[in-house]
Design a protein around this motif. Sequence first.
Motif, mmCIF file in Angstrom:
data_model
loop_
_atom_site.group_PDB
_atom_site.id
_atom_site.type_symbol
_atom_site.label_atom_id
_atom_site.label_comp_id
_atom_site.label_asym_id
_atom_site.label_seq_id
_atom_site.Cartn_x
_atom_site.Cartn_y
_atom_site.Cartn_z
ATOM 1 N N PHE A 187 -13.123 14.708 -16.561
ATOM 2 C CA PHE A 187 -13.574 13.808 -15.497
ATOM 3 C C PHE A 187 -15.037 13.382 -15.693
ATOM 4 O O PHE A 187 -15.358 12.187 -15.599
ATOM 5 C CB PHE A 187 -13.368 14.453 -14.130
ATOM 6 N N PRO A 188 -15.973 14.310 -15.987
ATOM 7 C CA PRO A 188 -17.357 13.888 -16.248
ATOM 8 C C PRO A 188 -17.482 12.939 -17.439
ATOM 9 O O PRO A 188 -18.256 11.980 -17.384
ATOM 10 C CB PRO A 188 -18.078 15.215 -16.506
ATOM 11 N N LEU A 189 -16.728 13.190 -18.515
ATOM 12 C CA LEU A 189 -16.795 12.300 -19.666
ATOM 13 C C LEU A 189 -16.222 10.924 -19.329
ATOM 14 O O LEU A 189 -16.745 9.886 -19.783
ATOM 15 C CB LEU A 189 -16.049 12.912 -20.855
ATOM 16 N N PHE A 190 -15.155 10.910 -18.538
ATOM 17 C CA PHE A 190 -14.584 9.630 -18.091
ATOM 18 C C PHE A 190 -15.588 8.897 -17.192
ATOM 19 O O PHE A 190 -15.729 7.668 -17.268
ATOM 20 C CB PHE A 190 -13.277 9.868 -17.333
ATOM 21 N N THR A 191 -16.281 9.644 -16.332
ATOM 22 C CA THR A 191 -17.279 9.054 -15.442
ATOM 23 C C THR A 191 -18.399 8.382 -16.226
ATOM 24 O O THR A 191 -18.830 7.276 -15.890
ATOM 25 C CB THR A 191 -17.877 10.129 -14.511
ATOM 26 N N ILE A 192 -18.859 9.059 -17.275
ATOM 27 C CA ILE A 192 -19.949 8.496 -18.068
ATOM 28 C C ILE A 192 -19.489 7.248 -18.822
ATOM 29 O O ILE A 192 -20.243 6.287 -18.992
ATOM 30 C CB ILE A 192 -20.526 9.576 -19.030
ATOM 31 N N LEU A 193 -18.222 7.237 -19.234
ATOM 32 C CA LEU A 193 -17.665 6.045 -19.884
ATOM 33 C C LEU A 193 -17.556 4.896 -18.878
ATOM 34 O O LEU A 193 -17.938 3.757 -19.170
ATOM 35 C CB LEU A 193 -16.291 6.368 -20.469
ATOM 36 N N LYS A 194 -17.051 5.204 -17.693
ATOM 37 C CA LYS A 194 -16.912 4.189 -16.641
ATOM 38 C C LYS A 194 -18.271 3.617 -16.258
ATOM 39 O O LYS A 194 -18.435 2.393 -16.096
ATOM 40 C CB LYS A 194 -16.228 4.816 -15.423
ATOM 41 N N GLU A 195 -19.259 4.491 -16.107
ATOM 42 C CA GLU A 195 -20.600 4.060 -15.720
ATOM 43 C C GLU A 195 -21.206 3.112 -16.758
ATOM 44 O O GLU A 195 -21.951 2.199 -16.414
ATOM 45 C CB GLU A 195 -21.502 5.289 -15.556
ATOM 46 N N SER A 196 -20.863 3.329 -18.028
ATOM 47 C CA SER A 196 -21.467 2.545 -19.114
ATOM 48 C C SER A 196 -20.902 1.136 -19.229
ATOM 49 O O SER A 196 -21.533 0.268 -19.836
ATOM 50 C CB SER A 196 -21.279 3.279 -20.448
ATOM 51 N N VAL A 197 -19.712 0.886 -18.660
ATOM 52 C CA VAL A 197 -19.062 -0.425 -18.834
ATOM 53 C C VAL A 197 -18.898 -1.176 -17.516
ATOM 54 O O VAL A 197 -18.127 -2.125 -17.424
ATOM 55 C CB VAL A 197 -17.676 -0.279 -19.511
ATOM 56 N N VAL A 198 -19.652 -0.750 -16.494
ATOM 57 C CA VAL A 198 -19.620 -1.455 -15.211
ATOM 58 C C VAL A 198 -20.962 -2.144 -15.008
ATOM 59 O O VAL A 198 -22.008 -1.491 -15.018
ATOM 60 C CB VAL A 198 -19.335 -0.493 -14.038
ATOM 61 N N GLY A 199 -20.953 -3.469 -14.861
ATOM 62 C CA GLY A 199 -22.185 -4.241 -14.685
ATOM 63 C C GLY A 199 -22.939 -3.827 -13.441
ATOM 64 O O GLY A 199 -22.339 -3.548 -12.399
ATOM 65 N N GLY A 200 -24.271 -3.789 -13.545
ATOM 66 C CA GLY A 200 -25.108 -3.308 -12.455
ATOM 67 C C GLY A 200 -24.939 -4.071 -11.153
ATOM 68 O O GLY A 200 -24.717 -3.485 -10.104
ATOM 69 N N GLU A 201 -25.051 -5.389 -11.171
ATOM 70 C CA GLU A 201 -24.984 -6.190 -9.946
ATOM 71 C C GLU A 201 -23.556 -6.605 -9.603
ATOM 72 O O GLU A 201 -23.139 -6.583 -8.448
ATOM 73 C CB GLU A 201 -25.864 -7.431 -10.092
ATOM 74 N N SER A 202 -22.790 -6.988 -10.616
ATOM 75 C CA SER A 202 -21.435 -7.495 -10.370
ATOM 76 C C SER A 202 -20.434 -6.401 -10.050
ATOM 77 O O SER A 202 -19.484 -6.602 -9.301
ATOM 78 C CB SER A 202 -20.944 -8.287 -11.586
ATOM 79 N N GLY A 203 -20.633 -5.228 -10.600
ATOM 80 C CA GLY A 203 -19.675 -4.142 -10.425
ATOM 81 C C GLY A 203 -18.399 -4.350 -11.205
ATOM 82 O O GLY A 203 -17.413 -3.635 -11.005
ATOM 83 N N GLN A 204 -18.399 -5.348 -12.097
ATOM 84 C CA GLN A 204 -17.233 -5.660 -12.914
ATOM 85 C C GLN A 204 -17.413 -5.096 -14.324
ATOM 86 O O GLN A 204 -18.506 -4.704 -14.720
ATOM 87 C CB GLN A 204 -17.037 -7.183 -12.993
ATOM 88 N N PHE A 205 -16.290 -5.099 -15.071
ATOM 89 C CA PHE A 205 -16.359 -4.634 -16.461
ATOM 90 C C PHE A 205 -17.371 -5.465 -17.239
ATOM 91 O O PHE A 205 -17.356 -6.703 -17.183
ATOM 92 C CB PHE A 205 -14.980 -4.747 -17.118
#
Length: 550
Positions: free
Chosen positions: A27-45
């Motif tokens: 789960f932590p590794l998935f979280t770090i992956l998710k965090e890295s590919v979500v745009g800061g303002e848009s919240g999109q991929f």
Amino acid sequence: MPNHKNRDIWSVITIAILILYAIILIFPLFTILKESVVGGESGQFSLEYFAKFFSKKYYYGTLFNSLKVTLSVTILSAIIAIPLAYIMTTVKIKGSGFLQGLIVISMMSPPFIGAYSWILLLGRNGAITNFLKDTFNITTPDIYGFTGIVLVLTLQLTPLIFLYLMGALKSIDNSLLEAAESMGCVGYKKIIKIVVPLLIPTLLSGALLVFMRALADFGTPMLIGEGYKTIPVLIFNEFISEMGGDDAFAAAISVIVIILALTVFLIQKYVSNRKAFSMNSLNPIQAKKEKGWKNFWAHFYVYLYVALAFLPQLYVMYTAFLKTSGRIFVKGYSLDSFKMAYERGGDAIANTFMIGFSALALVILLAILIAYVTVRRRNSMTNLLDIIAMIPYIVPGSVLGIALLLSFNKPPILLSGTAFIMIIAFVIRRLPYTIRSSAANVLQISPSIEEASMSLGASNFKTFFKITLPMMLPGVISGAILSWVTIISELSTSILLYTARTKTMTVAIYSEVIRGNYGTAAALSTILSVVTIVSLIIFFKLTGKKDVSI
């Protein structure tokens, strides 16, 4: 019916451990992956953080710096370790057992203490620097930057390859070397043409471990690197910045590091499998007493390496007993630095033991269960568990620290700032040591012993506790002590997870060095080194071994 119930119990245990790993690692590794590919303002991929990394030399340059350091350290460690292991195996070296112990101790101490000790020796105001300048008017090369990082990590990590090669050399049949000598292949030609090719699979395994350790090290480049930034330092600076850290950008850099580490790991596995073969040593290599120049150069090489690897630590211990005036060492000796270390770092010492022992207890419990089910209860679930348990080998400590903080910094699981999050990190990172040594012991236990117990009416579970577990204990103890030593010397994860209430000795030492309080840092380093040495002495006494198997 009893056997069916027992099988269900082990299946439940396997599933429970898999769920635990899913929560604290996957789960932590998935979280770090998710965090890295979500745009800061848009919240999109979005891949904007990866684009940011590769668009500026300041960022991607650290990746090349890390590769330059890790490749240099790995190659130099192999170059030093091959003749070192060969000499220690084939030549009778005076005090070889003691020397091997010093080599292991030098490996087990935190790398950043090595960096600190070399600053004391060869820094701008170092003891050797001042001596050469005052006595011979010789200006020493700058120890800081790339040169210092490579020097410290090479001396620190060479024993990893050395220990692997020592084990492999014991399995080479001496008749191969004798046949080579009869055909005129002697000296260094014999090592290059006969010995090295036989050692390639083992050499690659040791080199992989050196590469991963060098890639993940944070303390050494932070202390001695000055302007030479590496990936772990960049991750730390981006995640914890005085100007406001960028979690998502730090996560993206972490993903790049994981991809790099995984790529190197897969390449090593592929090459090792292609080069793999088995050897049966009916006539093992025996150390012989040499004479003349050959004997002299063999002793000189071994003693020189041990001196370079271990003497800096002795110098740190020596400075711990020097008098200090403020931050400066003065003439005379005293215990003031130890008094100051207790006053400033007493809580850190207590935390190290409290957090360390808590993590160790969990490591022992999980390692026993994982080792048993992965060896004796082989199926798709236990094979998956075996793979997941080894993932921490390729995940740097700083990356794991960020992953845990991003995952458990809000309800329902709020762990950031607690000792428990540090315990989790230590368990994840150091559990593989105990799993491997425990599994090795299970493999040596004949299944017929357990079958005999069950044929006499004992249940499968009772057989495990009464028969198998006592026979596993040597391997469990062996791995547990090695896990303990690496837990108390951990910095890259601790530096991200600690708070004022959970500071450990390694963090305290690092903080004191950064502040210039070298006496206090030396005293804390001495305490940590003594704990490490005592732990390893216990390891050798309990296991009856003269070296450490990795």
